[in-house]
Write a protein that holds these residues in place. Structure first.
Motif, PDB file in Angstrom:
ATOM      1  N   ASP A  21     -21.045  30.405  43.356  1.00 27.47           N
ATOM      2  CA  ASP A  21     -21.978  31.458  42.941  1.00 27.47           C
ATOM      3  C   ASP A  21     -22.251  32.391  44.120  1.00 27.47           C
ATOM      4  N   ILE A  22     -21.963  33.685  43.951  1.00 26.07           N
ATOM      5  CA  ILE A  22     -22.168  34.645  45.031  1.00 26.07           C
ATOM      6  C   ILE A  22     -23.646  34.757  45.406  1.00 26.07           C
ATOM      7  N   GLU A  23     -24.525  34.393  44.481  1.00 25.04           N
ATOM      8  CA  GLU A  23     -25.967  34.432  44.773  1.00 25.04           C
ATOM      9  C   GLU A  23     -26.326  33.458  45.897  1.00 25.04           C
ATOM     10  N   ASP A  24     -25.582  32.370  46.019  1.00 23.34           N
ATOM     11  CA  ASP A  24     -25.838  31.432  47.113  1.00 23.34           C
ATOM     12  C   ASP A  24     -25.629  32.122  48.465  1.00 23.34           C
ATOM     13  N   TRP A  25     -24.579  32.946  48.553  1.00 25.05           N
ATOM     14  CA  TRP A  25     -24.312  33.706  49.779  1.00 25.05           C
ATOM     15  C   TRP A  25     -25.431  34.722  50.030  1.00 25.05           C
ATOM     16  N   LEU A  26     -25.839  35.408  48.979  1.00 22.94           N
ATOM     17  CA  LEU A  26     -26.876  36.437  49.130  1.00 22.94           C
ATOM     18  C   LEU A  26     -28.197  35.836  49.589  1.00 22.94           C
ATOM     19  N   GLN A  27     -28.541  34.674  49.047  1.00 23.35           N
ATOM     20  CA  GLN A  27     -29.781  34.006  49.450  1.00 23.35           C
ATOM     21  C   GLN A  27     -29.755  33.637  50.927  1.00 23.35           C
ATOM     22  N   GLU A  28     -28.615  33.148  51.392  1.00 25.40           N
ATOM     23  CA  GLU A  28     -28.504  32.765  52.799  1.00 25.40           C
ATOM     24  C   GLU A  28     -28.488  33.995  53.711  1.00 25.40           C
ATOM     25  N   ILE A  29     -27.918  35.091  53.221  1.00 31.50           N
ATOM     26  CA  ILE A  29     -27.877  36.315  54.021  1.00 31.50           C
ATOM     27  C   ILE A  29     -29.278  36.826  54.324  1.00 31.50           C
ATOM     28  N   ILE A  30     -30.144  36.820  53.337  1.00 28.63           N
ATOM     29  CA  ILE A  30     -31.479  37.401  53.522  1.00 28.63           C
ATOM     30  C   ILE A  30     -32.488  36.404  54.092  1.00 28.63           C
ATOM     31  N   LYS A  31     -32.090  35.140  54.170  1.00 25.84           N
ATOM     32  CA  LYS A  31     -33.005  34.111  54.692  1.00 25.84           C
ATOM     33  C   LYS A  31     -33.235  34.279  56.183  1.00 25.84           C
ATOM     34  N   LYS A  32     -34.467  34.110  56.623  1.00 25.43           N
ATOM     35  CA  LYS A  32     -34.809  34.179  58.044  1.00 25.43           C
ATOM     36  C   LYS A  32     -34.411  32.864  58.724  1.00 25.43           C
ATOM     37  N   ASN A  33     -33.843  32.966  59.915  1.00 27.85           N
ATOM     38  CA  ASN A  33     -33.451  31.779  60.671  1.00 27.85           C
ATOM     39  C   ASN A  33     -34.258  31.684  61.958  1.00 27.85           C
ATOM     40  N   GLU A  34     -34.649  30.470  62.301  1.00 21.47           N
ATOM     41  CA  GLU A  34     -35.339  30.257  63.568  1.00 21.47           C
ATOM     42  C   GLU A  34     -34.335  30.341  64.722  1.00 21.47           C
ATOM     43  N   PRO A  35     -34.706  30.997  65.828  1.00 23.20           N
ATOM     44  CA  PRO A  35     -33.776  31.088  66.969  1.00 23.20           C
ATOM     45  C   PRO A  35     -33.499  29.728  67.589  1.00 23.20           C
ATOM     46  N   ILE A  36     -32.291  29.557  68.103  1.00 25.35           N
ATOM     47  CA  ILE A  36     -31.882  28.308  68.753  1.00 25.35           C
ATOM     48  C   ILE A  36     -31.924  28.502  70.266  1.00 25.35           C
ATOM     49  N   GLU A  37     -32.523  27.546  70.970  1.00 25.60           N
ATOM     50  CA  GLU A  37     -32.618  27.629  72.424  1.00 25.60           C
ATOM     51  C   GLU A  37     -31.231  27.534  73.067  1.00 25.60           C
ATOM     52  N   LEU A  38     -31.046  28.280  74.154  1.00 24.94           N
ATOM     53  CA  LEU A  38     -29.758  28.319  74.838  1.00 24.94           C
ATOM     54  C   LEU A  38     -29.351  26.931  75.340  1.00 24.94           C
ATOM     55  N   HIS A  39     -30.298  26.147  75.817  1.00 26.24           N
ATOM     56  CA  HIS A  39     -29.941  24.825  76.342  1.00 26.24           C
ATOM     57  C   HIS A  39     -29.356  23.932  75.246  1.00 26.24           C
ATOM     58  N   SER A  40     -29.814  24.137  73.993  1.00 25.93           N
ATOM     59  CA  SER A  40     -29.256  23.367  72.871  1.00 25.93           C
ATOM     60  C   SER A  40     -27.811  23.760  72.603  1.00 25.93           C
ATOM     61  N   ILE A  41     -27.522  25.055  72.742  1.00 22.34           N
ATOM     62  CA  ILE A  41     -26.159  25.543  72.537  1.00 22.34           C
ATOM     63  C   ILE A  41     -25.239  25.013  73.627  1.00 22.34           C
ATOM     64  N   ILE A  42     -25.705  25.046  74.882  1.00 22.77           N
ATOM     65  CA  ILE A  42     -24.911  24.519  75.998  1.00 22.77           C
ATOM     66  C   ILE A  42     -24.624  23.033  75.789  1.00 22.77           C
ATOM     67  N   ASP A  43     -25.647  22.296  75.346  1.00 21.90           N
ATOM     68  CA  ASP A  43     -25.452  20.869  75.049  1.00 21.90           C
ATOM     69  C   ASP A  43     -24.437  20.679  73.928  1.00 21.90           C
TER      70      ASP A  43
END
Length: 359
Positions: A316-338
């Motif tokens: 369902d393309i609506e699943d993509w649309l819902q995720e596109i407009i959803k707000k995401n919490e930022p991820i800390e850089l140290h978590s990405i490095i880990d």
């Protein structure tokens, strides 16, 4: 010093080229020399030269014939005394590895970077190419499990993930992002969506335009940035015009500032029909960019830090649309490095692993 001859498609932007550049930059050059047979001259040509590599540009085998190609590769190997040949073209490696075998090269690495062969409609001929390539190799390597099984079947192979040198990234300040948006004609209140990939069927840019059309119908203010070149580029431009998306969809062509662009995106979208590894998705994650990707993308590329959402391109393309407009919490850089470290994607470690093949 061991001399290694790599066979790569291009010195232009792309997943294989990026991988090789990161590995070569992190290789001990007092112990190893990397030279390259290449089929397309691109924008990284000078960088390869600066790293001390010799570049041998060749016409495609279909342009010069198998015999002429084998003889040229044989001559290059003999004149330069290579200790190993490492071919990154997967099932297309037949004639390179044959030339290396005839030249007496003991270490012949066959490396699979993809799990699809769209140009081959004859599955029997494709099977033949794979079989002969494997027969002429002494070491089988793949960037993902799917890529390995596709090229090597039930043969055992080594996994060598594409590396990520996170320390080469310059992270932008909010002021720098604002200025960059202005340069690209993006408003502060635009939802910024991005895609990076060649304009070829497997990358599925048509699906992105379906999403863009639905977003416009929902009166959502957005900019979709498409970065790349390829044979379907003109078709995509025509679809943009046909769907009256000129104000919202920008085709930016090939760009050198990928990491800057990724940091502008609110969402990175990769609706590929197939992916060998998807290094651009790795690049998006280290930029902290939430990504929506098709379920065909290998899970090996996921840093497991909460930045990837897998979705079905046939669902369902609506699943993509819902995720596109959803707000995401930022991820800390140290978590990405880990995440990079835990996945074993450190560029220096992967460079050492690759060089171990040549001992």
């Amino acid at each position: 010093m061991k001399k290694i001859l790599h066979i790569i498609p291009t010195t232009d932007f792309g997943g294989v080229t990026t991988m090789i550049l990161d590995i070569w930059a992190n290789t001990n050059k007092s112990l190893y020399q990397f030279d390259f047979v290449v089929f397309n001259k691109g924008r990284y040509h000078d960088y390869f030269m600066e790293q001390g590599s010799q570049l041998f540009y060749q016409k495609y085998i279909t342009k010069q014939g198998p015999l002429a190609y084998v003889m040229k590769i044989y001559k290059i190997i003999k004149e330069n005394g290579y200790d190993a040949v490492h071919d990154h073209t997967g099932y297309r490696a037949v004639f390179t590895l044959l030339a290396a075998r005839l030249a007496g090269v003991k270490c012949r690495v066959l490396h699979s970077h993809t799990n699809v062969a769209e140009e081959w409609s004859n599955k029997y001929f494709l099977s033949f190419l794979k079989k002969i390539s494997v027969m002429n190799a002494t070491k089988l390597v793949a960037c993902s499990t799917n890529a390995g099984k596709f090229c090597f079947g039930e043969k055992s192979f080594d996994l060598l993930f594409n590396p990520m040198d996170i320390y080469k990234i310059k992270y932008l300040s909010q002021a720098e992002k604002k200025l960059f948006k202005k340069e690209l004609g993006i408003s502060d209140d635009d939802l910024v969506l991005g895609h990076i990939g060649r304009f070829v069927p497997v990358k599925n840019q048509q699906f992105l335009l379906k999403l863009a059309t639905r977003l416009k119908q929902k009166h959502i203010k957005f900019k979709l940035l498409l970065i790349g070149e390829g044979p379907l580029e003109e078709e995509i431009r025509m679809l943009v015009e046909h769907n009256h998306l000129q104000e919202s969809v920008k085709l930016l062509g090939q760009r050198a500032d990928i990491f800057k662009l990724l940091q502008l995106f609110d969402k990175f979208i990769l609706p590929s029909k197939y992916e060998g590894f998807g290094i651009v998705l790795l690049e998006a994650q280290v930029c902290g960019t939430p990504s929506l990707v098709s379920t065909t993308v290998p899970r090996e590329v996921d840093l497991n830090v909460g930045l990837i959402q897998y979705l079905d391109i046939n669902g369902d393309i609506e699943d993509w649309l819902q995720e596109i407009i959803k707000k995401n919490e930022p991820i800390e850089l140290h978590s990405i490095i880990d995440g990079v470290e835990n996945k074993g994607l450190n560029a220096e470690d992967i460079a050492k692993k690759m060089c171990s093949y040549y001992i």
